[in-house]
Design an enzyme around this catalytic site. Sequence first.
Site, short mmCIF file in Angstrom:
data_model
loop_
_atom_site.label_atom_id
_atom_site.label_comp_id
_atom_site.label_asym_id
_atom_site.label_seq_id
_atom_site.Cartn_x
_atom_site.Cartn_y
_atom_site.Cartn_z
N LYS B 80 0.85 -1.19 0.00
CA LYS B 80 0.00 0.00 0.00
C LYS B 80 0.88 1.24 0.00
CE LYS B 80 -3.94 1.96 2.59
NZ LYS B 80 -4.79 1.82 3.78
N SER B 155 -9.72 1.67 2.54
CA SER B 155 -8.84 2.41 1.67
C SER B 155 -7.81 1.54 0.95
CB SER B 155 -8.11 3.48 2.46
OG SER B 155 -7.28 2.88 3.46
N SER B 179 -10.13 -0.62 6.76
CA SER B 179 -9.46 -0.47 5.46
C SER B 179 -8.71 -1.71 4.98
CB SER B 179 -8.50 0.71 5.48
OG SER B 179 -9.22 1.91 5.40
#
Lengths: 98, 487
Positions: B80, B155, B179
């Site tokens: 990420k 996210s 997330s």
Amino acid sequence: MAKSKFDISLLRHIADLARIKLSPTEIDTYGRQIEQVVDHIDRIAKIDTKNVDPTFQVIDTKNVFNQNKPNHLPVELATSTARSTYKNFIVVPASIEK
Amino acid sequence: MIDLTNLTIQKIRASLLEKKFSATDLTKAYLARIKLIDPTIKAFITVTDKQALLQAKAIDDKIAKGQKLGKLAGSCMAVKDIYLTKDIQTTAGSQLLNGFIPQYSSTIYQKLLDQDAIIIGKTNTDTFAFGASTENSGFFTTKNPWNAAMVPGGSSGGSAAAQISNLCTFALGTDTGGSIRQPASFCGVTGLKPTYGRNSRYGITAMASSFDAPGAFTSDCQDLATVLSQTAGFDPFDATSSQIKVPDYINLLDKVSLKGLRIGLPKQYFEGLEPDVKTRIQESVNIFEKQAAKIVPISLPNTNLGIDVYYVLVPCEISANMARYDGLRFGQSAKYEDNLVDLYFKTRGKFMEPELKRRILIGTYFLSSGYYDAYYLQASRVRTLIKQEFQTEFAKVDLMLAPVSPTTAWPIGQKVNDPLQMYLADVLTVPINVAGLPALSLPCGFDSQGLPVGLQLIGNYFTEDKLLSVGHQFQQITNFHLKKPKL
């Protein structure tokens, strides 16, 4: 502490505190959106929390100490991403009147 | 010919040692698949092909010389883009950090590199991890690999989409309010939000420091156990990381007996669900019941307040953490001004995405003079009530089972202009972060549109071993985690 209602005029003041320049369109849009969010969250005020301690940290970690010596990035590397430097210092625009 | 991009971490390491293929072969296979699939899915902000091939070669050299291999040798990880990766661009999904090259790496990414994992790329995220769909990314929206008209969740949507599309062996994400679990659920992969403090937060752009929990996406619980065994543990650079001993997650995978296991079903988590979600979760409950687990109805009446506590405390922590983006030390900067304060205003006004501004503004409001007690302090007290409520119920059960989300993935564009609706979608994940508990997201079937449904197993503090063991056994008797979209 009694709360006063969130509204668009308050948003200008908040944006000043947060150091964010907003366009008139942004003030209008964010103002409406944030007002909705704050209205929703207002129900939290009704919860009885007398004699309840606040939680700031969830896993009950006790004080954690490190030795008082630098153990990370050398200064040249730490300042290498700054937009402007002078002899390992970060150059910034004047913050007091000349 | 085996499909190199559909192997588990342990299988890859074993195959390298048996010289069935090389780390370079494997890396090239992933890079070729990324080239083919990613223009449609858009999981990656940066593909690190050069670094990946160099790392692969170094692993192949180790094998040729008979040197010891790391535990994750050859596995290609998608990271990420809020994890700092030394010498590799880290944007946090924001134009504010477009072009930013960090001077050091986040702890858990470095620990995985030290075990010979290979970085294949940096994945898309909502700006600074603020969002539930990747639509708040400052770059583009990632598509759900099961249906490109739908969001992948967020996210960590880029990581989940990369994982289910076989663009990586495993992926790293972070879970501040869901997330990891929600995109795992929307994309049909396995994901773990560990206990707060189990994994170090050092070197990951801070969202809400008392909530942020880094973790991983994998194809199954065994791989999750392998990754967590390496990432977990105290880090002197993160004073909030826990000093509690890290269990041997892999050897404990068969530890927990499902027979007699007390699984709590919190009734509030079953209200307002889409019918297909409700049915799939009930079917999973039946599977556990068939294995002689004991299903116990429980109640968490403050569940709905989780959202309120979360959306007070998190923006407050965000507004403090985001103060560092001043246009001086790193990241983008407005044209130089005569005046320091003007530089702050213009940099933040120009480069911050709308959701970034909204959350800073909300947090600044709650923390400002006259509102602090009514919002921040009150929410911190309600946080205690939510934490206590979980502890009371954990006296009756070994773990809890609930849906991850009331819905499956929604259409791109549906909630993007309605922040309140986007926030309310987190209703079943945020209470776990408010309390700081661990939770495992497992695929458990599909809705009538063919979109994945996920369940979460919620454990008490530092019981990741139990969650992984129960999840592993669920995956031994089901095959939901093996389903892949046609791409």
